[in-house]
Scaffold this motif. Structure first.
Motif, mmCIF file in Angstrom:
data_model
loop_
_atom_site.group_PDB
_atom_site.id
_atom_site.type_symbol
_atom_site.label_atom_id
_atom_site.label_comp_id
_atom_site.label_asym_id
_atom_site.label_seq_id
_atom_site.Cartn_x
_atom_site.Cartn_y
_atom_site.Cartn_z
ATOM 1 N N MET A 1 -30.024 31.447 33.349
ATOM 2 C CA MET A 1 -31.113 32.401 33.546
ATOM 3 C C MET A 1 -31.953 32.036 34.768
ATOM 4 N N GLN A 2 -32.356 30.781 34.773
ATOM 5 C CA GLN A 2 -33.272 30.353 35.828
ATOM 6 C C GLN A 2 -32.661 30.530 37.219
ATOM 7 N N GLU A 3 -31.367 30.286 37.274
ATOM 8 C CA GLU A 3 -30.720 30.382 38.587
ATOM 9 C C GLU A 3 -30.648 31.806 39.086
ATOM 10 N N GLU A 4 -30.356 32.698 38.167
ATOM 11 C CA GLU A 4 -30.326 34.112 38.558
ATOM 12 C C GLU A 4 -31.662 34.537 39.121
ATOM 13 N N ARG A 5 -32.687 34.059 38.485
ATOM 14 C CA ARG A 5 -34.049 34.348 38.913
ATOM 15 C C ARG A 5 -34.237 34.045 40.405
ATOM 16 N N LEU A 6 -33.795 32.868 40.788
ATOM 17 C CA LEU A 6 -33.955 32.449 42.176
ATOM 18 C C LEU A 6 -33.271 33.437 43.114
ATOM 19 N N ASP A 7 -32.183 33.921 42.635
ATOM 20 C CA ASP A 7 -31.435 34.893 43.401
ATOM 21 C C ASP A 7 -32.276 36.089 43.815
ATOM 22 N N ALA B 1 -34.605 38.750 26.981
ATOM 23 C CA ALA B 1 -34.032 39.994 26.468
ATOM 24 C C ALA B 1 -32.586 40.125 26.914
ATOM 25 N N LYS B 2 -31.737 40.400 25.935
ATOM 26 C CA LYS B 2 -30.320 40.525 26.260
ATOM 27 C C LYS B 2 -30.096 41.861 26.955
ATOM 28 N N ARG B 3 -30.670 42.868 26.349
ATOM 29 C CA ARG B 3 -30.559 44.183 26.977
ATOM 30 C C ARG B 3 -31.939 44.803 27.102
ATOM 31 N N LEU B 4 -32.087 45.716 28.035
ATOM 32 C CA LEU B 4 -33.400 46.325 28.276
ATOM 33 C C LEU B 4 -33.239 47.819 28.464
ATOM 34 N N ILE B 5 -34.341 48.530 28.189
ATOM 35 C CA ILE B 5 -34.376 49.932 28.589
ATOM 36 C C ILE B 5 -35.636 50.161 29.411
ATOM 37 N N HIS C 1 -29.923 42.751 32.158
ATOM 38 C CA HIS C 1 -30.707 42.470 33.350
ATOM 39 C C HIS C 1 -29.858 42.649 34.616
ATOM 40 N N GLU C 2 -28.640 42.105 34.561
ATOM 41 C CA GLU C 2 -27.784 42.176 35.743
ATOM 42 C C GLU C 2 -27.426 43.620 36.070
ATOM 43 N N GLU C 3 -27.079 44.348 35.027
ATOM 44 C CA GLU C 3 -26.694 45.750 35.259
ATOM 45 C C GLU C 3 -27.837 46.541 35.877
ATOM 46 N N LEU C 4 -29.036 46.279 35.359
ATOM 47 C CA LEU C 4 -30.184 47.029 35.853
ATOM 48 C C LEU C 4 -30.498 46.643 37.300
#
Lengths: 189, 776
Positions: free
Chosen positions: A1-7, B732-736, B749-752
């Protein structure tokens, strides 16, 4: 998680300029004048607006001070769900007479509120008040809740009445009514 | 749907029969804003608009008189416009403030079709929807045409209940039944009431005897040495002193008994009144507990309770003092008049001749007096609220240096109180001066007529002279009539006030909650915590949806984030899960079962909410934390407080966990309150946890601490988390993303982030803001 954040700190893709412009626009007070804006009546009976080279097919007219100042600081908004503000007209008088009339028409439409001239009957029954009044538009009957917000006092003697369906009525001067009528209204005051 | 006959007549010549019409609505204003009707109707292939001319002196019915009356007599021939449906793209209701406008998109042009009051709004919304369905080729069902969707009507007169929470038709209400119903509260106290009536009767008898004792008996019999009277008392002839003593003793005894009656009656009142008031109040409170949230949001809650408390007192007073005194006073009046006429008709006539004048006067003048009282009350209230405002807002007043202005404002309001006070005093004086002079005139008249009769030695009645004692007796009776007369002029207003109070109370007692527990509720032992929303549409007011067609699914044990700007409907959404409100359309499922089927207890025990509005009850810190589980041990409370990072600040307070909070107790800061409510949720140990901006009021450091405890808390639960700060939602695993009541984006998060939409923008903004601060 933390690493993605930095991204995410990689901001190349984020158009900061566009955002700044947008937020500055939000904070700016844009005035529409006879020089910059032209209102016109549409074929269908609505109001359109041309500002510079931008044209709005249909616009909404909101008053910023509907009760105290219906002729000044009029907010013109887009006819979309968000009703974004296009600009404000500082005073109707800055516009040509025919355009003033068009705006007034829209204002009347949005803020339609009959004035109550006479209160013929006002009965309270089981939490509801039944009104029988004469308004500037004719004689009518309506029902309000018996709570305090059904009749709101504005300033010294002006009353705003809202019935259970959300129709609004105005009593411009409470003290101009007869003693009998005022007595009937005592219920609410 | 029934439309006016004359409309059917008008469209007949275009080969359109009543059967062809799918739906219709009647607009009630013309373009000059006068009351005039326009019928808009839809057939399978046409849009019909019939504008009727405006007629003067027509009585119009607005709020509460909704519906289309089929017998509505529409004058004149309407101007008819018919559009083939292939040219009409859509109909749209444009909401104004007090009205609505029907707009049609006809051949690419947006046209103003008609305008109507808010009362008609619902019908036009239906029309809009039906056209959409016809265009889409969907079936039109019975329920689409039903404007009074789910709304119940009075079985007697067919009028829709104005308030669905309270299914009582105000028109068909039987006023007498209120009286009877109030009386039923006094039933358990029959014995006490009977005693009270006895006391009242005794008082009346004594009151009636008194003028006779102090007048005729004293002056005419004893002081004028009436031998017959002495003989009547069974005393030896000439012993007038003994007779006087006996009379005086009798008078003392009479007074004493009167006092005794008074005391007895007071005791009974003290026994009955508080109990009745107590019963009424607790019934009201019980009922308020049952009612759904919307009942309270529609009304001003604070005012509601105080009003109810006053009302209960008002009712009890009326029944304890009002009704009995009404009978006593009527009895006193009638008997007094009878006795007076029996004693001396001429004198009696002169004493009652002006009485009607008194009644008329008080009937006509008292309302004015009340008006002045009301005015004074309002002025006082305004003054008080200003003082209150200035005390609570003292910091703002000082910070902006507006003391002068506030002092002037106070001066103005104070002046109004003074003026209203003076007006009242002026009218009050005028009224009472007049009233008492009439009363005095009556007394003078009695004296004058009586005196004249005495001097001239003439009396029509029995041909004998009036004695001094008789005159005194009369004057006593006249004096005695004043009280009851005054009472009678007040009783009508008192009665209406009491009935109104009773109405208000029954209004609450009878209110049926909009949200009711299912008849045979589903009571599961434990929940898995899976949540699903299917096409949920909801709004606090009809036709103003806050949430539009929301669908999502949250797995058991998942953390689900909701993002959106303020006012986008986030908090409203979570209110539906714990069933504080029911959706207008669509359904909310927990573990695959509609929340409507759950027992309230099971559902709400499993759903806990930490919201942005924290509420601290009156009680100790420990009691507040253990609110949802009063049986929690001290250790559990401590552990919950530690997990919510509340332990430290609680320990620092002198009384620790025993610190009294609430109205008179210590006040906490926003962050402290929030931590207590988090502790409350932790202790409740729910399967579904809703965090609605749970950490918005705490500083960043504390938030981090709470975040950690929340993370621990999140294990094994389904969590719905709402936040502005995206960092709060990192688990949060998924968000709206909600915008204007619609889900605009959803995914991980990544998808959004990939979508580069609102979420991306928000995220960039927030990280950017942090980064910028870092650079400085």
């Amino acid at each position: 998680m933390q690493e993605e954040r930095l991204d995410l700190l990689n901001l190349r893709e984020f158009d900061e300029e566009a955002y700044k412009k947008e937020s500055e626009e939000l904070l700016e007070m844009r005035m529409l004048t006879a020089e910059t804006a032209t209102f016109a009546r549409t074929e269908g009976g609505f109001l359109s607006l041309k500002v510079g080279d931008k044209e709005y097919k249909r616009v909404r007219v909101y008053l910023t001070f509907p009760l105290t100042n219906p002729e000044e600081y009029i907010s013109i908004r887009e006819a979309t769900e968000k009703a974004k503000e296009i600009g404000m007209v500082e005073s109707l008088s800055v516009l040509p007479a025919n355009q003033q009339e068009m705006l007034r028409e829209q204002i009347r439409l949005r803020y339609f509120m009959p004035e109550i001239r006479k209160v013929m009957e006002l009965k309270e029954e089981y939490g509801y008040a039944y009104w029988y009044v004469e308004t500037t538009y004719g004689v009518c009957r309506f029902t309000t809740h018996m709570s305090n917000d059904a009749v709101v006092t504005l300033g010294e003697s002006r009353l705003l009445v809202t019935d259970i369906d959300g129709n609004r009525y105005e009593i411009p001067d409470f003290y101009a009514l007869t003693v009998q009528e005022r007595k009937r209204l005592d219920l609410f005051l | 749907m029934k439309l006016p006959e004359s409309f059917y007549e008008a469209v007949k010549e275009y080969q359109i029969g009543p059967g062809d019409i799918l739906a219709g609505a009647v607009a009630d204003f013309d373009r000059e804003y006068r009351f005039a009707d326009t019928v808009v109707a839809l057939t399978r292939d046409k849009l019909l608009i019939a504008a009727y001319p405006y007629r003067e002196k027509q009585e119009y019915k607005l709020g509460g008189y909704g519906g289309i009356a089929p017998d509505m007599t529409l004058a004149g021939k309407p101007a008819l416009a018919i559009y083939p449906l292939e040219k009409v793209e859509s109909l749209k209701v444009l909401r104004q403030i007090g009205t609505g406008v029907l707009m049609g998109e006809i051949e690419g042009t947006e046209r103003f079709l008609c305008q109507f009051s808010n009362t008609k709004q619902g019908y036009f919304h239906k029309l809009e929807e039906i056209l959409r369905k016809v265009k889409a080729g969907e079936d039109i069902q019975e329920k689409d045409l039903d404007v009074e969707h789910n709304r119940k009507a009075c079985p007697k007169c067919g009028m829709l209940y104005p308030d669905q929470e309270r299914q009582i038709c105000p028109k068909c209400m039987d006023k007498r039944s209120i009286l009877l119903r109030v009386m039923s509260y006094f039933k358990p106290y029959k014995l006490q009431l009977a005693l009270m009536v006895l006391c009242y009767l005794g008082t009346v008898a004594l009151n009636l005897a008194w003028p006779y004792l102090s007048g005729t008996a004293l002056y005419d019999k004893v002081l004028s040495k009436d031998e017959d009277f002495v003989a009547f008392l069974g005393l030896p002839a000439g012993s007038f002193l003994a007779a006087l003593t006996m009379l005086v003793i009798a008078m003392i005894v009479a007074k004493g008994i009167g006092q005794l009656f008074g005391i007895l009656q007071g005791v009974m009142t003290a026994k009955v009144a508080p109990r009745v008031v107590g019963t009424i109040k607790s019934q009201v409170f019980d009922s308020m507990g049952r009612l759904s949230i919307s009942f309270f949001t529609k009304r001003q809650t604070g005012g509601l309770m105080t009003r109810v408390c006053d009302d209960a007192g008002e009712i009890s007073n009326f029944f304890i003092d009002g009704i009995p005194y009404f009978f006593i006073n009527s009895l006193t009046l009638v008997v007094t008049v009878i006795i007076m006429f029996a004693l001396n008709p001429l004198l009696a006539l002169s004493s009652v001749i002006l009485m009607p004048l008194l009644v008329v006067m008080s009937y006509r003048m008292l309302p004015h007096l009340w008006h002045f009282y009301g005015k004074r009350h309002r002025a006082n209230r305004r003054l008080n609220s200003q003082v209150n405002e200035n005390l609570t807002g003292a910091r703002v007043v000082k910070a902006f240096g507006r003391e002068e202005q506030e002092i002037r404002r106070f001066g103005r309001n104070n002046g109004k109180v003074r003026d209203s006070e003076m007006d009242l005093a002026r009218y009050d004086n005028r009224f009472y001066a007049l009233y008492y002079s009439v009363e005095d005139t009556v007394s003078f008249l009695v004296w004058a007529v009586g005196g004249a009769i005495m001097i001239s030695g003439f009396s029509r009645s029995a041909g004998e002279t009036i004695s001094l004692g008789m005159l005194l007796t009369f004057s006593g009776y006249v004096g005695q009539m004043k009280g009851p007369l005054e009472f009678m002029s007040r009783i009508v207003r008192w009665y209406t006030n009491c009935m109104n109070s009773a109405q208000r109370i029954f209004e609450i007692i009878d209110a049926t909650p909009e949200i009711r527990e299912a008849k045979d509720p589903y009571r599961p032992g434990a929940l898995k915590g899976e949540i699903e929303l299917k096409n949920v549409t909801f709004g606090y007011e009809p036709h103003k949806p806050i949430l539009k067609e929301i669908s999502f699914h949250v797995n058991s044990g998942e953390v689900f984030g909701i993002v959106g700007r303020s006012g986008s409907g986030k908090s409203t959404l979570v209110n539906l899960i714990s069933r504080l409100y029911d959706p207008e359309e669509g359904e909310v499922l927990v573990d695959g079962i509609n929340v409507k089927q759950y027992g309230f207890r099971e559902l709400r025990r499993n759903v806990a909410m930490v919201s942005q509005e924290t509420y601290i009850f009156m009680g100790t810190v420990a009691e507040n934390i253990a609110y949802a589980r009063p049986d929690a041990t001290r250790k559990e409370i401590l552990s919950a407080a530690i997990q919510a990072s509340a332990h430290d600040f609680i320990c620092k307070m002198p009384e620790g966990y025993d610190t009294m909070l609430g109205s008179s107790g210590r006040s906490l800061s926003g962050g402290e309150k929030q931590r207590i409510s988090i502790a409350r949720a932790i202790l409740a140990d729910p399967k579904i946890l809703i965090l609605d901006e749970a950490t918005s009021a705490v500083d960043t450091e504390t938030e981090l601490a709470i975040q950690q405890s929340l993370e621990r808390l999140e294990k094994g639960r389904t969590v719905i988390s709402i936040a502005h700060r995206l960092s709060t939602l990192r688990n949060a695993k998924r968000l709206i993303v909600l915008d204007e009541g619609r889900i605009t984006e959803s995914g991980t998060h990544e998808e959004l982030m990939e979508k580069k939409g609102t979420y991306y923008k928000l995220n960039e903004l927030q990280t950017k803001a942090l980064a910028m601060r870092g650079l400085e």
